[in-house]
Design a protein around this motif. Structure first.
Motif, short mmCIF file in Angstrom:
data_model
loop_
_atom_site.label_atom_id
_atom_site.label_comp_id
_atom_site.label_asym_id
_atom_site.label_seq_id
_atom_site.Cartn_x
_atom_site.Cartn_y
_atom_site.Cartn_z
N ALA A 1 0.82 -1.21 0.00
CA ALA A 1 0.00 0.00 0.00
C ALA A 1 0.85 1.26 0.00
CB ALA A 1 -0.95 -0.01 1.19
N HIS A 2 1.87 1.29 0.85
CA HIS A 2 2.70 2.49 0.98
C HIS A 2 4.12 2.09 1.31
CE1 HIS A 2 3.98 6.55 2.03
NE2 HIS A 2 2.82 7.01 1.59
N ALA A 3 5.08 2.80 0.73
CA ALA A 3 6.48 2.52 1.00
C ALA A 3 6.80 2.66 2.48
CB ALA A 3 7.37 3.45 0.18
N ASP B 1 5.28 1.36 4.80
CA ASP B 1 5.14 0.05 5.45
C ASP B 1 6.47 -0.67 5.56
OD1 ASP B 1 2.46 0.63 5.53
OD2 ASP B 1 1.90 -0.71 3.89
N MET B 2 7.35 -0.47 4.58
CA MET B 2 8.68 -1.07 4.64
C MET B 2 9.47 -0.52 5.82
SD MET B 2 9.31 -3.36 2.29
CE MET B 2 11.08 -3.37 2.14
N LYS B 3 9.39 0.78 5.96
CA LYS B 3 10.10 1.42 7.09
C LYS B 3 9.57 0.92 8.42
CE LYS B 3 8.44 4.85 8.85
NZ LYS B 3 7.52 5.09 10.00
N ASP B 4 8.25 0.82 8.53
CA ASP B 4 7.64 0.46 9.81
C ASP B 4 8.11 -0.90 10.31
OD1 ASP B 4 6.28 2.83 10.01
OD2 ASP B 4 4.40 2.04 9.17
N ILE B 5 8.31 -1.86 9.41
CA ILE B 5 8.76 -3.17 9.85
C ILE B 5 10.27 -3.22 10.02
CG2 ILE B 5 8.63 -3.99 7.46
CD1 ILE B 5 8.45 -6.10 10.65
N LEU B 6 11.01 -2.60 9.13
CA LEU B 6 12.46 -2.74 9.17
C LEU B 6 13.10 -2.04 10.37
CD1 LEU B 6 13.21 -2.61 5.38
CD2 LEU B 6 13.87 -4.42 6.92
N ILE B 7 12.50 -0.97 10.84
CA ILE B 7 13.09 -0.33 12.03
C ILE B 7 12.85 -1.17 13.27
CG2 ILE B 7 12.91 2.00 11.05
CD1 ILE B 7 10.50 2.46 12.91
N ARG B 8 12.00 -2.18 13.16
CA ARG B 8 11.72 -3.07 14.29
C ARG B 8 12.58 -4.32 14.26
NH1 ARG B 8 7.38 0.09 13.64
NH2 ARG B 8 6.03 0.45 15.46
N THR B 9 13.48 -4.42 13.32
CA THR B 9 14.36 -5.58 13.22
C THR B 9 15.78 -5.19 13.62
OG1 THR B 9 14.88 -5.19 10.88
CG2 THR B 9 12.95 -6.53 11.36
N GLY B 10 16.49 -6.13 14.22
CA GLY B 10 17.88 -5.90 14.56
C GLY B 10 18.13 -5.02 15.76
N PHE C 1 15.02 3.16 5.30
CA PHE C 1 14.81 4.25 4.37
C PHE C 1 15.24 3.85 2.96
CE2 PHE C 1 13.98 8.58 6.39
CZ PHE C 1 13.32 8.04 7.49
N GLU C 2 16.34 3.13 2.85
CA GLU C 2 16.83 2.72 1.52
C GLU C 2 15.84 1.80 0.82
OE1 GLU C 2 21.68 2.94 2.24
OE2 GLU C 2 20.63 1.03 2.42
N LEU C 3 15.29 0.83 1.54
CA LEU C 3 14.35 -0.09 0.91
C LEU C 3 13.02 0.59 0.62
CD1 LEU C 3 15.17 -3.41 2.76
CD2 LEU C 3 15.28 -3.01 0.31
N ALA C 4 12.59 1.49 1.49
CA ALA C 4 11.37 2.25 1.21
C ALA C 4 11.55 3.09 -0.04
CB ALA C 4 11.01 3.12 2.41
N ARG C 5 12.72 3.70 -0.17
CA ARG C 5 13.00 4.50 -1.38
C ARG C 5 13.03 3.62 -2.62
NH1 ARG C 5 18.57 7.73 -1.52
NH2 ARG C 5 19.32 5.56 -1.62
N ALA C 6 13.60 2.41 -2.50
CA ALA C 6 13.63 1.49 -3.65
C ALA C 6 12.21 1.13 -4.09
CB ALA C 6 14.41 0.24 -3.28
N VAL C 7 11.32 0.92 -3.13
CA VAL C 7 9.93 0.63 -3.46
C VAL C 7 9.30 1.79 -4.22
CG1 VAL C 7 7.64 0.35 -2.42
CG2 VAL C 7 9.55 -1.04 -1.62
N ARG C 8 9.51 2.99 -3.75
CA ARG C 8 8.91 4.16 -4.38
C ARG C 8 9.50 4.42 -5.77
NH1 ARG C 8 6.16 8.43 -2.43
NH2 ARG C 8 5.01 6.75 -1.38
N ILE D 1 10.04 10.87 12.02
CA ILE D 1 10.59 9.92 11.04
C ILE D 1 9.71 9.83 9.81
CG2 ILE D 1 11.02 7.47 10.64
CD1 ILE D 1 13.30 8.89 12.03
N ASP D 2 8.40 9.80 10.00
CA ASP D 2 7.50 9.75 8.85
C ASP D 2 7.64 11.00 7.99
OD1 ASP D 2 6.53 7.29 9.51
OD2 ASP D 2 4.61 8.00 10.31
N THR D 3 7.79 12.15 8.63
CA THR D 3 7.97 13.40 7.88
C THR D 3 9.25 13.37 7.07
OG1 THR D 3 6.72 14.67 9.52
CG2 THR D 3 8.23 15.91 8.09
N GLU D 4 10.33 12.91 7.67
CA GLU D 4 11.60 12.85 6.95
C GLU D 4 11.56 11.80 5.83
OE1 GLU D 4 14.11 14.88 7.01
OE2 GLU D 4 13.18 16.09 8.59
N LEU D 5 10.89 10.69 6.07
CA LEU D 5 10.77 9.69 5.01
C LEU D 5 9.98 10.25 3.83
CD1 LEU D 5 11.27 6.85 3.94
CD2 LEU D 5 9.16 6.13 5.12
#
Length: 421
Positions: free
Chosen positions: A188-190, A192-201, A227-234, A390-394
């Protein structure tokens, strides 16, 4: 010997009487429970069983929309006026309450909830526990993360489940093939990638946005990768650019325009019952890509420290009825897809039943396994603000091509300023 405050001694005596089965002291009492959808319906459905135990105790449910409810609870706790006896809290808001002194510490006598930690899903109980060991709420439901995907669209694109789940880079690559073959967006939205990836590691002791000393963590590798993967999606035009719960989001599911969605397990039930029932049988559920485990949502019950002391024993008994009663926990799961936080309610033939919406998968077993792998991270009073930053900067990265390092550095500075307050 440690002396209890006078009101706590009264609570202990009344609690003991209540748990011993004496309802006389509470005859004619009315408990006020503040909640939000669909927790209000879960509470309402539980009332016949509650009244069978306490026929002379009424329960008044005060229901507001999610944001309005938590705003009202914030105001009530800060002013000690209009306090309910029991309040439901969603995990996304728990941090702002946990950092203050407005909630009852249930680890202390007469409650001693810490002794029962092993009865609850570990990460959920930890989410309600402060670094000092105070337990400020009781978990009632959890949201183990899952990847929901359209099996028919994958088949049309010549893809299989492992193409989505083996790695995050593979997930994005599969999305490009999906888009080319079906026209459907990967997600639905790039964001979403950020939301999960910041919760890993996350490292031990790290919160989502802050460390244990309130220092921001948003320039760390996990944020950079997110951020990199979200940008790749967009950049590959793989997201529909629609936000959750919007009409476009719903239509994307109904019309097959969105091929996957990472969310809590509860979303499968929502898709089945009201979001996109016409797509029944076309969806499947998988664990999140790259062996990730994350929680999406979760609800807790709490009591205000300055609530009416005379009703606290009964209020706590009501919380226990909602959270430690296996039958009640299973009833909430079956009716509202509220995955039980109580471990004893996670072993039932219901988990082995095939889900027609998911093509006959017994997906509840996978969600149970995911819940066992999820680890809690400390909440911080500025988490909600940090997410906005973070959402604003993304958005600036996605829409204006702002440099990722610069975006995260700007977020870091703003959060450092806010954390000092």
């Amino acid at each position: 010997m440690r002396q209890w405050p006078r009101w706590m001694s009264a609570v202990a005596l009344a609690l003991g009487a209540s748990l011993a089965g004496s309802g006389v002291a509470f005859a004619g009492t009315t408990l006020t429970v503040a909640a939000f959808p669909a927790i209000d319906e879960i509470v309402r459905s539980a009332l016949p069983a509650w009244h069978a135990l306490h026929p002379d105790v009424e329960v008044k449910i005060v229901s507001r929309e999610l944001n309005d409810h938590h705003t009202a609870m914030t105001t009530a706790l800060s002013t000690a006026k209009g306090l309910p006896d029991v309040m439901a809290l969603e995990i996304g808001y728990l941090g702002r309450f946990a950092q203050g002194t407005g909630l009852e510490d249930l680890s202390q006598p007469p409650y001693n909830l810490s002794r029962e930690r092993g009865r609850f899903t570990a990460y959920a109980f930890d989410q309600a526990t402060t670094p000092s060991g105070a337990v400020l709420a009781v978990p009632t439901d959890i949201g183990p993360g899952t990847l929901l995907y359209r099996a028919d669209l994958l088949a049309k694109a010549g893809l299989k489940e492992t193409d989505l789940t083996a790695s995050w880079d593979g997930y994005v690559a599969a999305g490009a093939k999906l888009k080319a073959a079906t026209g459907a967006y990967l997600l639905a939205h790039a964001r979403d990638m950020k939301d999960i990836l910041i919760r890993t590691g996350l490292q031990p002791g790290e919160g989502l946005y802050f460390d244990k000393d309130s220092r921001p963590l948003v320039t760390s590798p996990r944020f950079v990768r997110a951020f990199e993967l979200a940008r790749a999606v967009r950049r590959q035009q793989l997201d529909a650019k629609v936000t959750a719960w919007s009409s476009d989001w719903t239509e994307g599911f109904k019309r097959g325009g969105i091929a996957t969605q990472m969310s809590g397990a509860w979303l499968a039930g929502h898709l089945n019952t009201w979001l996109a029932p016409g797509t029944r049988g076309k969806w499947r559920a998988a664990q999140l890509p790259e062996g990730a485990f994350a929680a999406y949502g979760g609800t807790f019950f709490a009591m205000a420290r300055h609530g009416d002391a005379a009703r606290k024993p009964l209020a706590y008994e009501f919380i226990r009825f909602m959270t430690t009663n296996r039958a009640q926990q299973l009833a909430a799961f079956k009716a509202q897809d509220a995955f039980p936080a109580l471990i004893d309610a996670q072993t039932d033939p219901f988990y082995d039943q095939p889900l027609p919406f998911l093509g006959g998968q017994a997906a509840r077993r996978d969600w149970r396994a995911a819940a066992a792998h999820i680890r809690a991270f400390p909440v911080h009073k500025q988490d909600a603000f940090a997410r906005e930053v973070i959402d604003t900067e993304l958005d600036k990265v996605l829409d204006r091509d702002k440099d990722i390092a610069a975006a995260l550095a700007d977020a870091q500075r703003l959060l450092q300023q806010r954390a000092r307050r």
